[in-house]
Design a protein around this motif. Structure first.
Motif, mmCIF file in Angstrom:
data_model
loop_
_atom_site.group_PDB
_atom_site.id
_atom_site.type_symbol
_atom_site.label_atom_id
_atom_site.label_comp_id
_atom_site.label_asym_id
_atom_site.label_seq_id
_atom_site.Cartn_x
_atom_site.Cartn_y
_atom_site.Cartn_z
ATOM 1 N N ASP A 260 0.857 -1.182 0.000
ATOM 2 C CA ASP A 260 0.000 0.000 0.000
ATOM 3 C C ASP A 260 0.893 1.232 0.000
ATOM 4 O O ASP A 260 2.110 1.130 -0.180
ATOM 5 C CB ASP A 260 -0.978 -0.028 1.186
ATOM 6 C CG ASP A 260 -0.283 0.159 2.534
ATOM 7 O OD1 ASP A 260 0.975 0.222 2.579
ATOM 8 O OD2 ASP A 260 -0.996 0.252 3.556
ATOM 9 N N ALA A 261 0.315 2.406 0.190
ATOM 10 C CA ALA A 261 1.106 3.638 0.121
ATOM 11 C C ALA A 261 2.174 3.674 1.209
ATOM 12 O O ALA A 261 3.295 4.161 0.979
ATOM 13 C CB ALA A 261 0.195 4.851 0.236
ATOM 14 N N ASN A 262 1.846 3.160 2.398
ATOM 15 C CA ASN A 262 2.832 3.153 3.478
ATOM 16 C C ASN A 262 3.990 2.218 3.158
ATOM 17 O O ASN A 262 5.166 2.559 3.350
ATOM 18 C CB ASN A 262 2.173 2.736 4.794
ATOM 19 C CG ASN A 262 1.358 3.849 5.422
ATOM 20 O OD1 ASN A 262 1.769 5.009 5.416
ATOM 21 N ND2 ASN A 262 0.204 3.514 5.964
ATOM 22 N N VAL A 263 3.666 1.030 2.677
ATOM 23 C CA VAL A 263 4.711 0.049 2.339
ATOM 24 C C VAL A 263 5.546 0.571 1.177
ATOM 25 O O VAL A 263 6.779 0.415 1.159
ATOM 26 C CB VAL A 263 4.084 -1.316 2.007
ATOM 27 C CG1 VAL A 263 5.153 -2.303 1.550
ATOM 28 C CG2 VAL A 263 3.326 -1.871 3.215
ATOM 29 N N GLU A 264 4.898 1.199 0.217
ATOM 30 C CA GLU A 264 5.612 1.779 -0.923
ATOM 31 C C GLU A 264 6.682 2.763 -0.445
ATOM 32 O O GLU A 264 7.821 2.748 -0.934
ATOM 33 C CB GLU A 264 4.584 2.491 -1.800
ATOM 34 C CG GLU A 264 5.084 2.966 -3.134
ATOM 35 C CD GLU A 264 3.932 3.476 -3.977
ATOM 36 O OE1 GLU A 264 3.482 2.748 -4.887
ATOM 37 O OE2 GLU A 264 3.466 4.609 -3.716
ATOM 38 N N ARG A 265 6.321 3.581 0.524
ATOM 39 C CA ARG A 265 7.271 4.571 1.055
ATOM 40 C C ARG A 265 8.405 3.883 1.810
ATOM 41 O O ARG A 265 9.585 4.226 1.637
ATOM 42 C CB ARG A 265 6.531 5.540 1.974
ATOM 43 C CG ARG A 265 7.399 6.650 2.519
ATOM 44 C CD ARG A 265 6.561 7.741 3.149
ATOM 45 N NE ARG A 265 5.718 7.261 4.247
ATOM 46 C CZ ARG A 265 4.413 7.047 4.177
ATOM 47 N NH1 ARG A 265 3.768 7.258 3.039
ATOM 48 N NH2 ARG A 265 3.737 6.624 5.216
ATOM 49 N N VAL A 266 8.076 2.926 2.653
ATOM 50 C CA VAL A 266 9.108 2.222 3.423
ATOM 51 C C VAL A 266 10.111 1.545 2.502
ATOM 52 O O VAL A 266 11.336 1.667 2.675
ATOM 53 C CB VAL A 266 8.459 1.184 4.366
ATOM 54 C CG1 VAL A 266 9.537 0.287 4.991
ATOM 55 C CG2 VAL A 266 7.657 1.877 5.458
ATOM 56 N N ALA B 146 3.250 -8.013 6.861
ATOM 57 C CA ALA B 146 2.545 -7.004 6.068
ATOM 58 C C ALA B 146 1.983 -5.908 6.966
ATOM 59 O O ALA B 146 2.109 -4.703 6.671
ATOM 60 C CB ALA B 146 1.421 -7.662 5.262
ATOM 61 N N GLN B 147 1.373 -6.292 8.073
ATOM 62 C CA GLN B 147 0.806 -5.302 8.981
ATOM 63 C C GLN B 147 1.901 -4.500 9.686
ATOM 64 O O GLN B 147 1.735 -3.311 9.966
ATOM 65 C CB GLN B 147 -0.090 -6.005 9.996
ATOM 66 C CG GLN B 147 -1.342 -6.588 9.338
ATOM 67 C CD GLN B 147 -2.168 -7.430 10.290
ATOM 68 O OE1 GLN B 147 -3.240 -7.026 10.722
ATOM 69 N NE2 GLN B 147 -1.658 -8.615 10.625
ATOM 70 N N ALA B 148 3.035 -5.152 9.953
ATOM 71 C CA ALA B 148 4.160 -4.440 10.554
ATOM 72 C C ALA B 148 4.702 -3.372 9.603
ATOM 73 O O ALA B 148 5.051 -2.261 10.023
ATOM 74 C CB ALA B 148 5.266 -5.432 10.913
ATOM 75 N N MET B 149 4.754 -3.698 8.315
ATOM 76 C CA MET B 149 5.210 -2.710 7.326
ATOM 77 C C MET B 149 4.241 -1.535 7.255
ATOM 78 O O MET B 149 4.651 -0.372 7.185
ATOM 79 C CB MET B 149 5.335 -3.381 5.956
ATOM 80 C CG MET B 149 6.502 -4.351 5.848
ATOM 81 S SD MET B 149 8.104 -3.512 5.700
ATOM 82 C CE MET B 149 8.104 -3.105 3.955
ATOM 83 N N MET B 150 2.934 -1.840 7.280
ATOM 84 C CA MET B 150 1.931 -0.762 7.261
ATOM 85 C C MET B 150 2.084 0.132 8.492
ATOM 86 O O MET B 150 2.033 1.360 8.390
ATOM 87 C CB MET B 150 0.527 -1.365 7.230
ATOM 88 C CG MET B 150 0.190 -2.148 5.978
ATOM 89 S SD MET B 150 -1.435 -2.948 6.169
ATOM 90 C CE MET B 150 -1.434 -4.049 4.758
ATOM 91 N N ASP B 151 2.249 -0.487 9.663
ATOM 92 C CA ASP B 151 2.419 0.279 10.893
ATOM 93 C C ASP B 151 3.661 1.145 10.843
ATOM 94 O O ASP B 151 3.656 2.303 11.288
ATOM 95 C CB ASP B 151 2.508 -0.666 12.098
ATOM 96 C CG ASP B 151 1.152 -1.183 12.547
ATOM 97 O OD1 ASP B 151 0.157 -0.957 11.833
ATOM 98 O OD2 ASP B 151 1.087 -1.827 13.617
ATOM 99 N N LEU B 152 4.735 0.587 10.318
ATOM 100 C CA LEU B 152 5.995 1.332 10.251
ATOM 101 C C LEU B 152 5.817 2.599 9.414
ATOM 102 O O LEU B 152 6.252 3.690 9.809
ATOM 103 C CB LEU B 152 7.097 0.450 9.663
ATOM 104 C CG LEU B 152 8.514 1.016 9.734
ATOM 105 C CD1 LEU B 152 9.014 1.036 11.169
ATOM 106 C CD2 LEU B 152 9.469 0.209 8.853
ATOM 107 N N GLY B 153 5.154 2.461 8.252
ATOM 108 C CA GLY B 153 4.938 3.622 7.407
ATOM 109 C C GLY B 153 3.984 4.636 8.011
ATOM 110 O O GLY B 153 4.133 5.838 7.797
ATOM 111 N N ALA B 154 3.016 4.142 8.781
ATOM 112 C CA ALA B 154 2.015 5.042 9.365
ATOM 113 C C ALA B 154 2.525 5.788 10.584
ATOM 114 O O ALA B 154 2.070 6.905 10.871
ATOM 115 C CB ALA B 154 0.768 4.241 9.745
#
Length: 365
Positions: A157-163, A198-206
């Protein structure tokens, strides 16, 4: 679960990235109503695919803060996919009102019906099977497969894309960078607990690897981040210049009699499809409205307008109030209109644009 217990994760190369992130997630996972926490999952509780699917559809182009209340109301009212499939469409659309991007709500209804009636209430467990459902594209299929079914899918998603763009210092501008970002995401996704990853990556970006002022000192992936090492983290991913949105104009019409206002149901497809709304003059993304009222009579255009930004255009909506004469039943039938009590307008499930227009009209009537 400690890092040592993750047998499929090697703490070298890309495996070290997954190990570090999962350890951080064990301690810092966000508490979200659709999520099974790492501790709960270790106790043997698996995510409910219905709740995962519903949350992912709601979260498309929408923030967690905006979605949380809607998700809790939906799952209280329709706790299973079968319950949602059996619900009247107008009830689901009304419950969605205010969340925006209303094509998602129509796809939600269609998907619930397919899962309930053609799959026995069970979601497919593979990305390919999930992509065959209405409204589920590559990202949503990967997210459900990983989070609900522990499939090693690359969830971007956008958060993972940034990370990932920062982690590997991918300087190619978007959208051209996306194939490489997806490839890199697949490389670091572990076979063990890919849903947690996957959820950890989303959290990291958020929460840490944010768009502005990323908290690199708190980031568990800082030692592996190439963009941080080069001092370019905040500049990534490189985004193309924003295009100016076309400006459209239209008019909404407030027709009130005996404490009731006339509402119409918009066509099932197109802008705000299937939603209850005030009558309007036919504005769409590609053209302005005609300015013509739906019935002849006395009208007053009020000195106020409602502005709204859609994905592809901006709209300035004027408001005209009907002043007479009395409307007969034939006119109502021709408009496919219904009378709705003004004092209960908040219960009509109007989309945000028309809810705001109604509020302005009430103030000026």
């Amino acid at each position: 679960m400690s890092v040592e217990c993750r047998d499929d994760i090697v703490e070298t190369g890309t495996g070290a990235i997954a190990a570090a992130l999962l350890e951080h997630y064990d301690m810092h996972a966000r508490d979200l109503p659709w999520r099974v926490s790492p501790a709960t999952r270790r106790a043997g509780v698996t995510p409910d695919p219905y709740r995962v699917w519903l949350s992912e559809v709601m979260l498309q182009q929408t923030t967690v803060a905006a979605v949380t209340g809607y998700f809790e109301r939906f799952t209280t009212r329709w706790p299973t996919v079968e319950a949602l499939a059996a619900a009247p469409q107008e009830d689901v659309l009304a419950a969605w009102a205010g969340l925006g991007y209303y094509a998602r709500a129509r796809n939600l209804i269609a998907c619930a019906n397919v899962v309930a009636n053609e799959h026995g209430g069970r979601f497919p467990e593979t990305e390919a099977g999930l992509r065959g459902l209405p409204g589920i594209g590559d990202y949503t299929a990967a997210a459900i497969a990983a989070i609900a079914f522990d499939q090693p899918a690359a969830v971007v998603d956008a958060n993972v894309e940034r990370v990932v763009a920062r982690l590997f210092a991918i300087t190619t501008p978007l959208p051209a960078a996306r194939p490489e970002i997806r490839k890199r995401t697949a490389e670091i996704t572990p076979r063990e607990l890919p849903g947690d990853f996957a959820q950890a990556m989303m959290d990291l970006g958020a929460t840490i690897c944010t768009v502005r002022n990323p908290s690199c000192l708190l980031c568990p992936l800082a030692p592996h981040c190439e963009a941080r090492a080069q001092g370019i983290a905040e500049s990534l991913p490189v985004k193309p210049p924003k295009k100016a949105k076309p400006q459209r104009t239209g008019t909404a019409f407030w027709i009130e009699q005996d404490g009731q206002v006339m509402l119409v149901q918009r066509p099932g497809k197109g802008m705000l499809g299937g939603m209850r709304a005030l009558p309007d003059d036919g504005w769409v993304a590609g053209r302005d409205g005609s300015g013509q009222p739906p019935i002849t009579g006395q009208w007053r255009v009020i000195d106020a307008a409602v502005t709204h930004v859609f994905t592809h255009f901006s709209l300035e909506l004027a408001l005209a109030l009907y002043r007479g004469p009395q409307i007969d039943k034939v006119a109502i039938e021709n408009l496919n209109g219904i009378w709705w009590p003004v004092e209960r307008i908040a219960e009509a499930g109007l989309p945000t644009l028309f809810a705001r227009a109604a509020s302005v009209a009430i103030q000026h009537r």
